[in-house]
Design a protein around this motif. Structure first.
Motif, PDB file in Angstrom:
ATOM      1  N   TRP A  81     -67.426 -27.567  42.284  1.00  0.00           N
ATOM      2  CA  TRP A  81     -66.216 -28.419  42.117  1.00  0.00           C
ATOM      3  C   TRP A  81     -65.008 -27.821  42.726  1.00  0.00           C
ATOM      4  O   TRP A  81     -63.914 -28.591  43.371  1.00  0.00           O
ATOM      5  N   SER A  82     -65.307 -26.589  43.623  1.00  0.00           N
ATOM      6  CA  SER A  82     -64.175 -25.990  44.292  1.00  0.00           C
ATOM      7  C   SER A  82     -64.138 -26.383  45.668  1.00  0.00           C
ATOM      8  O   SER A  82     -64.961 -26.870  46.310  1.00  0.00           O
ATOM      9  N   PRO A  83     -62.824 -26.518  46.106  1.00  0.00           N
ATOM     10  CA  PRO A  83     -62.707 -26.518  47.708  1.00  0.00           C
ATOM     11  C   PRO A  83     -63.094 -25.509  48.466  1.00  0.00           C
ATOM     12  O   PRO A  83     -63.159 -24.405  47.838  1.00  0.00           O
ATOM     13  N   MET A  84     -63.514 -25.588  49.586  1.00  0.00           N
ATOM     14  CA  MET A  84     -63.750 -24.462  50.621  1.00  0.00           C
ATOM     15  C   MET A  84     -62.523 -23.875  51.460  1.00  0.00           C
ATOM     16  O   MET A  84     -61.776 -24.868  51.802  1.00  0.00           O
ATOM     17  N   LEU A  92     -65.404 -31.050  52.257  1.00  0.00           N
ATOM     18  CA  LEU A  92     -65.270 -29.408  51.944  1.00  0.00           C
ATOM     19  C   LEU A  92     -63.763 -28.936  51.397  1.00  0.00           C
ATOM     20  O   LEU A  92     -63.613 -28.104  50.685  1.00  0.00           O
ATOM     21  N   ASP A  93     -62.886 -30.010  51.628  1.00  0.00           N
ATOM     22  CA  ASP A  93     -61.523 -29.199  51.390  1.00  0.00           C
ATOM     23  C   ASP A  93     -60.736 -29.864  50.260  1.00  0.00           C
ATOM     24  O   ASP A  93     -59.701 -29.617  49.908  1.00  0.00           O
ATOM     25  N   ARG A  94     -61.664 -30.544  49.174  1.00  0.00           N
ATOM     26  CA  ARG A  94     -60.797 -30.833  47.851  1.00  0.00           C
ATOM     27  C   ARG A  94     -61.467 -30.505  46.764  1.00  0.00           C
ATOM     28  O   ARG A  94     -62.748 -30.405  46.940  1.00  0.00           O
ATOM     29  N   GLU A  95     -60.812 -30.459  45.694  1.00  0.00           N
ATOM     30  CA  GLU A  95     -61.433 -29.966  44.467  1.00  0.00           C
ATOM     31  C   GLU A  95     -61.798 -31.263  43.795  1.00  0.00           C
ATOM     32  O   GLU A  95     -61.162 -32.164  43.820  1.00  0.00           O
ATOM     33  N   LEU A 144     -71.441  -2.073  51.967  1.00  0.00           N
ATOM     34  CA  LEU A 144     -70.535  -2.601  50.934  1.00  0.00           C
ATOM     35  C   LEU A 144     -70.599  -4.203  51.140  1.00  0.00           C
ATOM     36  O   LEU A 144     -70.461  -4.309  52.686  1.00  0.00           O
ATOM     37  N   TYR A 145     -70.609  -5.109  50.415  1.00  0.00           N
ATOM     38  CA  TYR A 145     -70.666  -6.510  50.805  1.00  0.00           C
ATOM     39  C   TYR A 145     -69.590  -6.978  49.887  1.00  0.00           C
ATOM     40  O   TYR A 145     -69.388  -6.682  48.540  1.00  0.00           O
ATOM     41  N   MET A 146     -68.680  -7.849  50.485  1.00  0.00           N
ATOM     42  CA  MET A 146     -67.572  -8.741  49.853  1.00  0.00           C
ATOM     43  C   MET A 146     -67.451 -10.084  50.309  1.00  0.00           C
ATOM     44  O   MET A 146     -67.917 -10.384  51.632  1.00  0.00           O
ATOM     45  N   ILE A 147     -66.979 -10.832  49.492  1.00  0.00           N
ATOM     46  CA  ILE A 147     -66.881 -12.214  49.776  1.00  0.00           C
ATOM     47  C   ILE A 147     -65.375 -12.588  49.863  1.00  0.00           C
ATOM     48  O   ILE A 147     -64.614 -12.209  48.877  1.00  0.00           O
ATOM     49  N   ILE A 148     -64.861 -13.468  50.783  1.00  0.00           N
ATOM     50  CA  ILE A 148     -63.490 -13.915  50.960  1.00  0.00           C
ATOM     51  C   ILE A 148     -63.526 -15.403  50.834  1.00  0.00           C
ATOM     52  O   ILE A 148     -64.496 -16.019  50.976  1.00  0.00           O
ATOM     53  N   GLY A 149     -62.280 -15.740  50.628  1.00  0.00           N
ATOM     54  CA  GLY A 149     -62.061 -17.403  50.577  1.00  0.00           C
ATOM     55  C   GLY A 149     -62.314 -17.804  49.040  1.00  0.00           C
ATOM     56  O   GLY A 149     -62.464 -19.154  49.140  1.00  0.00           O
ATOM     57  N   TRP A 150     -61.747 -17.185  48.321  1.00  0.00           N
ATOM     58  CA  TRP A 150     -61.811 -17.683  46.937  1.00  0.00           C
ATOM     59  C   TRP A 150     -60.792 -18.455  46.503  1.00  0.00           C
ATOM     60  O   TRP A 150     -59.594 -18.411  47.017  1.00  0.00           O
ATOM     61  N   PRO A 151     -60.888 -19.657  45.776  1.00  0.00           N
ATOM     62  CA  PRO A 151     -59.867 -20.759  45.440  1.00  0.00           C
ATOM     63  C   PRO A 151     -58.766 -19.777  44.814  1.00  0.00           C
ATOM     64  O   PRO A 151     -58.773 -19.013  43.782  1.00  0.00           O
ATOM     65  N   GLY A 152     -57.396 -19.848  45.317  1.00  0.00           N
ATOM     66  CA  GLY A 152     -56.296 -19.465  44.629  1.00  0.00           C
ATOM     67  C   GLY A 152     -55.954 -17.777  44.981  1.00  0.00           C
ATOM     68  O   GLY A 152     -55.379 -17.136  44.316  1.00  0.00           O
TER      69      GLY A 152
END
Length: 555
Positions: free
Chosen positions: A419-422, A496-499, A360-368
């Motif tokens: 457009w998303s920050p990381m 990386l860190d700003r929208e 199973l694959y999953m991604i973490i680190g989503w904005p919000g």
């Protein structure tokens, strides 16, 4: 139907005759094992090698830019890389940027294009060329932006004529700078439109391996492309945007390729294998030809009893499913279009029909994202384990192992998440520790995850501009990325860190993939509201006219 026929299998090609031909060194970073495990450059090798006016040889430099511990040389004739008038790079991953200056320097070729007033001409292609060519633009004389088709051959025909006519580098670059699909940094009219091999419908020339090896990641396997692009439009996935329109191979063409190459094993490659209506029929045909096969990941809603029963009959015991998001809210944010009931039903079918390893694959680190999202995943994981216990996969003799692979979200160019920050490195590490602890109580459930530092590095290289060339050179000269970060004057946080704002220009917009910026922005706005959008409909782009691809295909 495709017309390509070149296939070497386990054999090594002889050195080509140079008489009247333009020598081209096709360079693939990562060493032999990594190169043979990749498919894209092999399609390019076949396309170029089948042209009578070109003499193509391969170079597989390692992480230090060397081959066999010495200066980079071609596999066919053992000629030094520096002796070729054209050095063509196929670059798939951002981490391979390091190989470019290292290899050129090891060959005695100045790494910066500005320091090379004469040949060789350094060309780069592959996904990076139409995702974000900016970070390596100072090293490269020109890029091929898109897929390899007739205009790709026209480009190389022009290079041959110009080189054989004795034209200098400046004249060559000025002549080709506005050819379709060619991006010459600082000279081409931008944005340069990406070249696509076809419109919505059949994949006319599916890629397949030229070479197979027992040392490759996919051992002794001929890789075969089933589909290109993806119709689902998941907002985080670059392949769903930079390879539009989505196309499916025709079964007769894939049969032709298998009969031509006669491999021992076939590895089916694609973003949405279970969307291909001929999948089961093709697998049965392969089995009838006594060919082993393997499958890349499949969508859970495409898993059926008939498919799994047949896979078990053929000895396939490992299935890979992508959940992507920890909660239903996050899956809506990414527009995953996956019903949790379909996913759990796929788990049940796998446990019932002899799958002994479910990935199973999953991604973490989503904005919000919040802890509540992962509390929901904890309950979902309990449900997965409960379902396994109710089926034969929960018993000792047929026990189904479950491996959960976790990767960090890297917001990529030309996706709504551009457009998303990381998420920061410490926050990613904390989330991974939480998931490891979550999986620990369950028997037969293991969790693997990527390295947050490497993920952030990939994000930096994926989203940066031409000023990153200094950072890449520091890494090449100072022994790696971590040392380079300490010495570099740039600020990774700014990248990386700003929208990003609606009107902020991106360094990758020197190319045009065909999808409108405003379309991507609206998808980003919907992502923040966790609203799902429809994917590509099964009609042609000129009728759909939703994302902008019809404009590119019209031209």
């Amino acid at each position: 139907m495709g017309s390509r026929t070149l296939y070497h299998g386990v054999s090594e090609p002889v050195a080509p005759d140079l008489g009247g031909r333009l020598p081209v060194a096709l360079t693939v970073p990562g060493g032999d094992k990594a190169a043979i495990s990749a498919l894209g450059w092999q399609a390019v090798f076949r396309t170029l090698t089948e042209e009578p006016g070109l003499a193509v040889e391969r170079v597989f430099p390692d992480k230090l830019g060397l081959t066999d511990g010495a200066e980079p040389r071609t596999r066919e004739s053992n000629s030094p890389l520096s002796s070729f008038p054209v050095i063509a790079w196929s670059i798939t991953f951002e981490e391979d940027f390091l190989s470019l200056p290292r290899t050129l320097r090891a060959a005695g070729v100045p790494p910066l294009a500005a320091e090379r007033p004469s040949l060789p001409l350094v060309i780069a292609g592959g996904p990076i060329a139409f995702l974000n060519p900016a970070p390596i633009a100072p090293f490269v004389d020109c890029f091929w932006v898109g897929e390899a088709e007739d205009r790709f051959i026209n480009f190389f025909d022009s290079l041959k004529r110009l080189v054989f006519d004795g034209r200098d580098k400046e004249v060559i670059l000025d002549t080709v700078k506005d050819m379709p699909g060619v991006y010459v940094p600082g000279r081409s009219k931008t944005p340069v439109k990406r070249i696509s091999t076809g419109e919505t419908g059949p994949l006319l020339d599916p890629a397949f391996s030229c070479f197979i090896s027992g040392h490759a990641a996919f051992r002794d396997t001929m890789l075969l492309e089933v589909n290109r692009g993806c119709p689902y439009g998941c907002r985080f996935c670059a392949a769903g945007y930079i390879y539009r329109p989505p196309r499916l191979a025709e079964i007769d063409e894939l049969k032709r390729i298998v009969e031509l190459t006669d491999p021992h094993k076939v590895g089916l490659v694609g973003t949405a294998l279970t969307d291909w209506p001929d999948l089961l029929a093709f697998l049965k045909w392969l089995n009838g030809k006594k060919k082993k096969f393997s499958l890349s990941s499949m969508r859970a809603d495409g898993i059926t009893e008939e498919l799994l029963m047949y896979l078990r009959e053929c000895g396939i015991r490992t299935i890979t499913l992508a959940l992507e998001g920890a909660s239903e809210r996050l899956r809506r944010m990414m527009s995953k279009k996956l019903d949790p009931k379909d996913f759990l039903n796929a788990v049940r079918l796998c446990a019932r029909y002899g799958v002994n390893h479910l990935k199973l694959y999953m991604i973490i680190g989503w904005p919000g994202e919040t802890d509540e999202d992962y509390e929901e995943f904890a309950l979902f994981l309990e449900e997965i384990v409960r379902i396994r216990s109710e089926e034969p996969g929960g018993r000792k003799k047929q026990f189904m192992r479950i491996t959960i692979g976790i990767s960090s979200l890297v917001p990529k160019p030309f996706t709504p998440f551009q457009w998303s920050p990381m998420m920061g490195e410490k926050a990613l590490e904390a989330r991974m520790k939480q998931l490891v602890k979550m999986a620990k109580p369950f028997k037969g459930v293991t969790l693997q995850h990527d390295n947050p530092f490497q993920a952030r590095l990939q994000g930096l290289l994926a989203r940066g501009g031409e000023d990153l060339a200094e950072f890449i050179l520091l890494a090449a000269d100072q022994g790696g990325w971590k040392k380079a970060l300490k010495l570099w004057n740039g600020n990774p946080a700014d990248i990386l860190d700003r929208e990003r704002g609606h009107d902020e220009a991106f360094p990758w917009e020197v190319v045009d993939i065909g999808v409108k910026r405003e379309f991507l922005w609206k998808e980003w706005e919907k992502a923040k509201e966790a609203k799902v959008s429809p994917g590509c409909p099964s009609i042609d782009c000129k009728t759909c006219r939703m994302c902008g691809m019809e404009t590119m295909l019209d031209k």
